[in-house]
Design a protein around this motif. Structure first.
Motif, short mmCIF file in Angstrom:
data_model
loop_
_atom_site.label_atom_id
_atom_site.label_comp_id
_atom_site.label_asym_id
_atom_site.label_seq_id
_atom_site.Cartn_x
_atom_site.Cartn_y
_atom_site.Cartn_z
N TRP A 19 -0.38 -8.25 5.94
CA TRP A 19 0.64 -7.73 6.85
C TRP A 19 1.96 -8.48 6.65
CZ3 TRP A 19 0.83 -3.25 9.25
CH2 TRP A 19 -0.38 -2.56 9.40
N THR A 20 2.66 -8.13 5.60
CA THR A 20 3.97 -8.71 5.34
C THR A 20 5.05 -7.79 5.89
OG1 THR A 20 4.27 -7.59 3.23
CG2 THR A 20 3.03 -9.66 3.19
N VAL A 21 6.31 -8.21 5.77
CA VAL A 21 7.41 -7.34 6.18
C VAL A 21 7.39 -6.04 5.36
CG1 VAL A 21 9.92 -7.10 6.30
CG2 VAL A 21 8.84 -9.26 6.93
N ALA A 22 7.09 -6.18 4.07
CA ALA A 22 7.02 -4.99 3.22
C ALA A 22 5.97 -4.01 3.74
CB ALA A 22 6.71 -5.40 1.78
N THR A 23 4.84 -4.54 4.23
CA THR A 23 3.79 -3.66 4.78
C THR A 23 4.34 -2.87 5.97
OG1 THR A 23 2.28 -5.45 4.21
CG2 THR A 23 1.37 -3.60 5.43
N HIS A 24 5.10 -3.55 6.83
CA HIS A 24 5.68 -2.85 7.98
C HIS A 24 6.58 -1.71 7.51
CE1 HIS A 24 4.26 -6.42 10.10
NE2 HIS A 24 4.55 -5.84 11.25
N PHE A 25 7.46 -2.02 6.56
CA PHE A 25 8.36 -0.97 6.08
C PHE A 25 7.58 0.17 5.42
CE2 PHE A 25 11.84 -4.05 6.57
CZ PHE A 25 12.85 -3.20 7.05
N LEU A 26 6.47 -0.14 4.76
CA LEU A 26 5.69 0.92 4.12
C LEU A 26 5.04 1.83 5.15
CD1 LEU A 26 3.98 -0.87 1.09
CD2 LEU A 26 5.96 0.65 1.12
N PHE A 27 4.52 1.26 6.21
CA PHE A 27 3.93 2.11 7.26
C PHE A 27 5.03 2.92 7.95
CE2 PHE A 27 0.07 -0.31 6.64
CZ PHE A 27 -0.92 0.61 6.96
N GLY A 28 6.20 2.30 8.16
CA GLY A 28 7.32 3.06 8.71
C GLY A 28 7.71 4.21 7.81
N PHE A 29 7.72 3.94 6.50
CA PHE A 29 8.02 5.00 5.53
C PHE A 29 7.03 6.14 5.62
CE2 PHE A 29 5.88 6.04 1.47
CZ PHE A 29 6.72 7.05 1.02
#
Length: 851
Positions: free
Chosen positions: A370-380
């Motif tokens: 659960w990195t920042v990139a993971t957050h942005f990917l789920f948002g995407f």
């Protein structure tokens, strides 16, 4: 010739062979650092390696994103309350035009190319991509062109016709100032920069892969960039032709889009959307490629359905060219066309859905970090799926007729573009930032930024679906207060500022890391499996690895150490200059050692002078514009002159038993491939002109000459074809003379080819003028003159290329073993002859046969 020797190879413990013996000779790595070091001080602008140019590219794209975003906030402030007078009508039109243009042309496409030229060399473990000076020129052209474009706002001369610039709103009658010219010349010029970048990406992916990286082992991001670059090659010429036609109409009154004289404004929409709709996928596919690289790393397992995702990328690229008419459902096109393009628009959801399910399946089957990139990917995923669903809705013709030109479409557009592209790009920034400066961005700031952006985005754009369904039209600068839109617009405005605050946090985080803040990153902080996480310096990896799978770092845990110690291919610089291995396009076998050019002032100055030339044209300084044009051409010739060096070194051992030449000619040479791709671009532009000719004939056959009357006689056609044939034969004869090193014959052949081309175009122009053809009189006169002018432009290009080749021949730099320059001239010469013949047949025979 490439040789495979039987030289013994050292082995690492465990018995696995490596391509180069270790330990390496002392000083080898220091020599690499010396050869690849960056110029210092003001000379830094002469740097050409893509790892540096890519950083400049990304930074400039983010700057233009910021400027365009500020304009968006001003637009939202204007629409926050009814009857607002914060911006007057004219200023509002300039703001929303520059906002849309900036986001689409100066941020979205450039940043995906920028990330590509930065990431691809390290992902392919190449020292660099094959045309670094072309990349540098593309960047400087984009940089100066973008700055000039935004400066038009300061002088109240910014374009105001919307980012789609529909005529007749943008014709010389309704937009008499230079505002529209800023868009037409500025954007057309910047698109040339995008095409230059696409050529670099295509050849780079196909020819500079590491040994062993066959196409089935190509990283999926490289696949997405390959498809994207191919789409640029076939889509962008349409908008270049469209902008050229409209600018010529505005400058010389040739009526391509004026209905009273046989033109048709719908021609613009066809050309613009033939480019415009693939552009959405040109933006989306690289972002999808980034997602397909991040998801396996963050899920700690290979991507589910890898081959299906590759097929989906290719399928999306293919389908995207069949969708442009779905922007024109409300223009009164035939019902059969409506049915076809409606079905095609819905069908494109299938390959997109395959990718979404593959990502979800991979995340579901893995152990997610659960990195920042993971957050942005789920948002995407959340936003893009919603945008896709509304996309299916507007693909249904009756619904599109209701929602067309309403804020529902604005909402759909932003859900697709911001969800489908901006969120993955921001995820990629956090994910790959350590490869840029060796530091991690802040996880805490990143999470704050994500939630502000995610919440702000949905608060800003979801209400627009409702306001659109309530009838709010797009592109209005104010509205009365009794239509039920007030609260929705206020909510959207608040959301847009929350979104902007999230973006601001990201930019603060980036600035903090750029100036040395933040945690230092380990070599492979996310435990990724692909090559960009190998230890890297300016020369890329110490040695180029042999690839055996899709995730080499997972499959060969010792690979980083082996590469760092120089145990793989090309651990040094055998010819004492920058170089990389060129491999075969399918099997990735070493073919030759390509010398790479170093820093040079030419790309910087050529980009600057090219921008100044187009700037002069925009403000109608036609004669002064010739000065920077000549200077730009001189700079290109300056940087090109020293590149074709010939076989100045014997074949070199690059490791693994491969001894390869340092110079190669013909279809194996990367420059030959570059010319072929350029000719594909050229041919697409010519096809767009043929489409223009046929389209205008279908709408106004009455302005075409009937039954041969008003046409040059057939002897003119025969004479023209004979001259183009003679030029092709003369160049072919010169080629045989080059093979035999008969330099006098080479020069005679080139001069004869040039003379035949010049006489041919002069005779054709004279024949057309002799019939009383007036370009400004009718659509037929305009397109016939345009086809002649297009061929005259190619004769001018050939004059430069033939003159350059003759100069190299006179300087003793052209012979049978050193002929790459000649081969490129040959290709362009034969293409020009074929194109000239087709244009002649169309102009002389079509009116006789069709009417």
């Amino acid at each position: 010739m490439t040789l495979r020797t039987d030289e013994p190879r050292d082995e690492f413990p465990g018995g696995r062979p490596t391509p180069s013996p270790i330990p390496r000779p002392p000083g080898e790595e220091e020599e690499l650092r010396r050869l690849w070091r960056l110029p210092q001080g003001i000379a830094r602008v002469t740097a050409v390696n893509n790892s540096q140019v890519g950083v400049w590219y990304i930074g400039t794209a983010l700057l233009f994103f910021l400027i365009s975003g500020v304009l968006a906030l001003a637009i939202r402030l204007q629409l926050a309350v009814p009857g607002n007078d914060l911006l007057d009508h004219g200023t509002y039109n300039q703001f929303f035009t520059v906002h849309g243009t900036g986001m689409m042309f100066l941020f979205a496409v450039p940043i995906v190319e920028a990330i590509g030229v930065f990431l691809l060399p390290s992902m392919l473990a190449a020292r660099d991509l094959p045309f670094p000076r072309l990349s540098a020129f593309a960047f400087w052209a984009y940089f100066f062109g973008g700055i000039f474009f935004f400066c038009s706002l300061i002088f109240d001369a910014a374009p105001d016709g919307g980012w789609f610039m529909y005529p007749p709103l943008t014709s010389y009658e309704h937009s008499p100032g230079i505002n529209t010219d800023f868009w037409l010349l500025g954007i057309g010029f910047i698109e040339i920069s995008a095409i230059a970048g696409a050529i670099e990406i295509v050849i780079g992916i196909l020819r500079t892969r590491p040994p062993g990286m066959t196409l089935d082992k190509l990283p999926i991001y490289a696949w997405s960039m390959l498809v994207m670059a191919g789409m640029i090659i076939f889509a962008f010429p349409a908008v270049i032709v469209a902008t050229a036609l409209l600018e010529i109409e505005r400058a010389f009154h040739w009526p391509f889009f004026i209905a009273e004289r046989g033109g048709d404004p719908l021609l613009w929409q066809h050309l613009f959307w033939f480019f415009g709709h693939p552009e959405v996928y040109i933006i989306f596919l690289p972002a999808a490629g980034l997602v397909s690289m991040m998801v396996p790393t963050l899920a700690r397992r290979p991507l589910v359905g890898h081959d299906w995702v590759v097929l989906a990328l290719v399928g999306t690229g293919f389908f995207s060219f069949g969708l442009w008419v779905h922007h024109m459902f409300a223009t009164g096109i035939p019902s059969l066309s409506l049915s076809f393009f409606s079905a095609a628009s819905m069908a494109v959801a299938v390959p997109s859905g395959i990718q979404v399910f593959a990502w979800i399946a991979t995340l579901g089957a893995g152990r997610v970090q659960w990195t920042v990139a993971t957050h942005f990917l789920f948002g995407f995923l959340f936003i893009f799926v919603l945008g896709g669903l509304t996309g299916v809705m507007v693909a249904v013709v009756p619904f599109d007729w209701q929602a067309h030109d309403s804020y529902f479409v604005v909402a759909h557009l932003h859900y697709v573009l911001i969800g489908g592209m901006v969120f993955p790009v921001f995820a990629g920034l956090y994910h790959w930032w350590p490869t840029l400066n060796g530091r991690l961005l802040s996880e805490r700031l990143g999470r704050w930024a994500f939630w502000l952006m995610f919440i702000g985005f949905n608060v800003a754009f979801f209400p627009m679906h409702i306001s659109g369904l309530l009838g709010m039209p797009r592109r209005v600068y104010t509205y009365p207060g009794d239509l039920g839109w007030n609260l929705l617009n206020m909510i959207s405005t608040v959301g847009s500022f929350v979104l902007a605050l999230g973006v601001l946090l990201v930019l603060i985080d980036i600035a903090r890391s750029t100036f040395g803040g933040g945690q230092k990153a380990p070599d492979n902080p996310w435990n990724a499996g692909t090559l960009e996480w190998l230890p890297n310096e300016l020369y890329a990896t110490r040695s180029i690895p042999h690839v055996t799978g899709l995730y080499p770092l997972w499959e060969q845990p010792d690979l980083p150490r082996e590469v760092r110690e120089g145990a793989h291919y090309l651990p040094g610089a055998p010819t004492g200059r920058r170089e990389t291995i060129v491999t075969s396009p399918i099997e990735a076998k070493p073919q030759y050692l390509m010398p790479l050019p170093g820093p040079h002032w030419g790309p910087f100055l050529a980009g600057l002078f090219t921008a100044v030339h187009f700037m002069c044209l925009t403000v109608q300084w036609y004669y002064p514009s010739l000065v920077p044009a000549v200077l730009a051409i001189a700079m290109v010739i300056w940087w090109l002159w020293g590149l074709d060096t010939g076989a100045d070194h014997p074949p070199q051992d690059v490791g693994g038993g491969w001894r390869v030449p340092v110079y190669i000619q013909g279809p194996k040479n990367h420059s030959w491939w570059g010319m072929v791709v350029l000719l594909l671009v050229d041919g697409t532009a010519f096809a767009c002109l043929i489409f223009t000719y046929l389209f205008l004939w279908t709408v106004s056959p009455d302005v075409w000459p009937a039954g041969g009357g008003g046409l040059p006689g057939l002897p003119w056609l025969a004479g023209g074809l004979a001259l183009w044939g003679l030029s092709a034969l003369a160049i072919g004869w010169a080629r045989r003379a080059v093979d035999r090193n008969r330099h006098g014959h080479v020069r005679i052949g080139l001069i004869l080819a040039w003379a035949a081309m010049v006489v041919g175009i002069l005779l054709d122009a004279n024949a057309q003028i002799g019939t009383g053809l007036v370009a400004a009189a009718s659509a037929y006169g305009a397109i016939a003159s345009m086809l002649v002018a297009w061929q005259a432009f190619h004769v001018a290009v050939m004059t430069l290329m033939l003159g350059y080749t003759l100069a190299r021949s006179a300087a003793g730099l052209l012979h049978a073993e050193r002929r790459v320059t000649f081969d490129n001239t040959l290709l362009m010469g034969w293409y020009s002859a074929a194109q000239g013949s087709i244009a002649l047949l169309l102009l002389h025979l079509f009116p006789r046969l069709a009417i």
